[in-house]
Design a protein around this motif. Structure first.
Motif, mmCIF file in Angstrom:
data_model
loop_
_atom_site.group_PDB
_atom_site.id
_atom_site.type_symbol
_atom_site.label_atom_id
_atom_site.label_comp_id
_atom_site.label_asym_id
_atom_site.label_seq_id
_atom_site.Cartn_x
_atom_site.Cartn_y
_atom_site.Cartn_z
ATOM 1 N N VAL A 63 0.857 -1.174 0.000
ATOM 2 C CA VAL A 63 0.000 0.000 0.000
ATOM 3 C C VAL A 63 0.896 1.228 0.000
ATOM 4 O O VAL A 63 2.039 1.179 0.463
ATOM 5 C CB VAL A 63 -0.954 0.022 1.218
ATOM 6 C CG1 VAL A 63 -1.924 -1.138 1.168
ATOM 7 C CG2 VAL A 63 -0.177 0.000 2.523
ATOM 8 N N GLY A 64 0.379 2.330 -0.539
ATOM 9 C CA GLY A 64 1.179 3.538 -0.629
ATOM 10 C C GLY A 64 1.518 4.101 0.736
ATOM 11 O O GLY A 64 0.737 3.982 1.687
ATOM 12 N N GLN A 65 2.674 4.724 0.827
ATOM 13 C CA GLN A 65 3.114 5.329 2.079
ATOM 14 C C GLN A 65 2.841 6.829 2.080
ATOM 15 O O GLN A 65 2.724 7.458 1.032
ATOM 16 C CB GLN A 65 4.611 5.070 2.288
ATOM 17 C CG GLN A 65 4.951 3.589 2.441
ATOM 18 C CD GLN A 65 6.440 3.376 2.631
ATOM 19 O OE1 GLN A 65 7.223 3.506 1.707
ATOM 20 N NE2 GLN A 65 6.821 3.051 3.848
ATOM 21 N N GLN A 66 2.744 7.394 3.262
ATOM 22 C CA GLN A 66 2.546 8.839 3.377
ATOM 23 C C GLN A 66 3.765 9.577 2.829
ATOM 24 O O GLN A 66 4.879 9.048 2.806
ATOM 25 C CB GLN A 66 2.302 9.214 4.830
ATOM 26 C CG GLN A 66 3.432 8.844 5.770
ATOM 27 C CD GLN A 66 3.135 9.256 7.203
ATOM 28 O OE1 GLN A 66 2.257 10.045 7.456
ATOM 29 N NE2 GLN A 66 3.869 8.708 8.140
ATOM 30 N N VAL A 67 3.528 10.806 2.374
ATOM 31 C CA VAL A 67 4.603 11.559 1.735
ATOM 32 C C VAL A 67 4.914 12.860 2.472
ATOM 33 O O VAL A 67 5.476 13.779 1.895
ATOM 34 C CB VAL A 67 4.263 11.862 0.255
ATOM 35 C CG1 VAL A 67 4.219 10.592 -0.560
ATOM 36 C CG2 VAL A 67 2.952 12.622 0.143
ATOM 37 N N VAL A 68 4.588 12.927 3.757
ATOM 38 C CA VAL A 68 4.925 14.118 4.539
ATOM 39 C C VAL A 68 6.300 13.929 5.170
ATOM 40 O O VAL A 68 6.724 12.808 5.454
ATOM 41 C CB VAL A 68 3.877 14.389 5.632
ATOM 42 C CG1 VAL A 68 2.518 14.640 5.012
ATOM 43 C CG2 VAL A 68 3.803 13.242 6.628
ATOM 44 N N GLY A 69 7.003 15.029 5.341
ATOM 45 C CA GLY A 69 8.282 14.996 6.037
ATOM 46 C C GLY A 69 9.392 14.284 5.309
ATOM 47 O O GLY A 69 10.436 13.988 5.914
ATOM 48 N N MET A 70 9.241 14.031 4.011
ATOM 49 C CA MET A 70 10.246 13.247 3.297
ATOM 50 C C MET A 70 11.563 14.000 3.142
ATOM 51 O O MET A 70 12.640 13.402 3.133
ATOM 52 C CB MET A 70 9.706 12.816 1.942
ATOM 53 C CG MET A 70 8.500 11.893 2.036
ATOM 54 S SD MET A 70 7.839 11.391 0.435
ATOM 55 C CE MET A 70 9.043 10.173 -0.064
ATOM 56 N N GLY A 71 11.484 15.325 3.029
ATOM 57 C CA GLY A 71 12.718 16.093 2.949
ATOM 58 C C GLY A 71 13.520 16.026 4.230
ATOM 59 O O GLY A 71 14.759 16.019 4.208
#
Length: 321
Positions: A63-71
């Protein structure tokens, strides 16, 4: 893992106009009893295969993962992760880094993104997703994502060579790097604070580390920041219950990267339905915790021994993230 000679490394049910999909994946849920609870796990069946039988393959649904805080995660120094792997830990917890190939630098580096930490940087993660999910080439992956037998795919019009320019890849990377982590809600609520204390007492922080510090970054807003992702970004053996038996670079078939927990409490608000773990088998955080095994066995046993009030406080804390 080596890609399938006909189907590649990611099974795609759909194609652009003129390019047929590779087939259909049928998903059913098998009920299993785990630690006294009735849980479920996925069983896959492939049908209408366009390019012949799959043969013996290793599969692993995602399942797709969240994309917040990746930087911020991208800015955590590799040396920090290596030091965390070497540091002593309680309750037989170990943890190690994945060693993965970086197509941009042409070198083996520490992995940090993906369910098995199989991507070394945010830019590599994005370029890999453009190719695998959308079939869009980039400077990191200039070859079309078509196997030799996929003739319609190979004849399809090209959007350029590569289709995504270096500047466009940089712009998408910058955008995703700046997506902020949602602020916590109710962090000072007494039940939440008690739940946070329980989270530590259970031993969860051995892997879901509350604090990391970023290093140098091209973006000043991301550099040298104390962050609270609740992860060590390391691989951990989670036992046979969660195993997909599919290695990924140095990651074994029972190993998974500790997922960040920031934003966890908003899963139900931003998703069609709240599903947890790498394949969405867990319908609640309670089920997700019960699936923990291997290095997390002791922490799970402590959780199982909690009364209703203690579990409610723990869930209040997790919901605040």
């Amino acid at each position: 893992p080596r890609p399938h000679p006909a189907y590649g490394d990611q099974f795609n049910e759909e194609g652009i106009p003129g390019v047929p999909g590779e087939g259909r994946v049928l998903l059913r849920w098998q009920t299993v009893r785990v630690h006294g609870a009735r849980l479920r796990r996925p069983v896959l069946r492939f049908e209408d295969l366009a390019y012949g039988p799959l043969g013996p393959v290793l599969t692993s649904p995602r399942v797709g993962q969240q994309v917040v805080g990746m930087g911020l995660i991208d800015a955590v120094p590799a040396a920090t992760l290596e030091a965390l792997a070497e540091a002593p830990k309680p309750d037989t917890v170990r943890g190690r880094v994945n060693r993965v190939w970086n197509p941009e630098t042409g070198a083996t580096e520490v992995g940090r993104f993906g369910h098995k930490a199989n991507m070394p940087s945010l830019r590599a993660q994005i370029a890999g997703a453009f190719l695998g999910d959308l079939g869009i080439t980039s400077p990191l992956h200039p070859a079309e994502n078509c196997t030799p037998v996929q003739t319609a795919c190979r004849r399809a019009p090209s959007g350029g060579a590569p289709e995504l320019s270096a500047q466009q890849l940089d712009e998408v990377t910058y955008y995703l790097a700046q997506l902020a982590v949602p602020p916590r809600r109710g962090a000072d609520d007494p039940a939440v604070r008690r739940g946070e204390a329980r989270f530590a007492a259970l031993g969860c922080t051995a892997c879901h580390r509350p604090m990391l510090r970023t290093g140098d970054s091209a973006s000043p807003a991301l550099a040298h920041q104390d962050i609270a992702p609740y992860t060590d970004l390391l691989l951990h053996d989670m036992g046979p219950g969660l195993a997909d038996w599919r290695p990924d670079f140095a990651a074994g078939g029972r190993e998974w990267r500790t997922p960040p927990l920031w934003g966890l409490g908003l899963t139900a608000a931003v998703s069609e339905r709240a599903r947890y773990l790498h394949d969405g088998r867990a319908r609640s955080l309670h089920e997700a915790i019960l699936w923990h095994g291997g290095e997390a066995t002791v922490a799970r046993q402590r959780y199982a021994a909690l009364g209703a009030a203690g579990r409610a406080e723990l869930m209040a804390f997790l919901g605040s993230l």
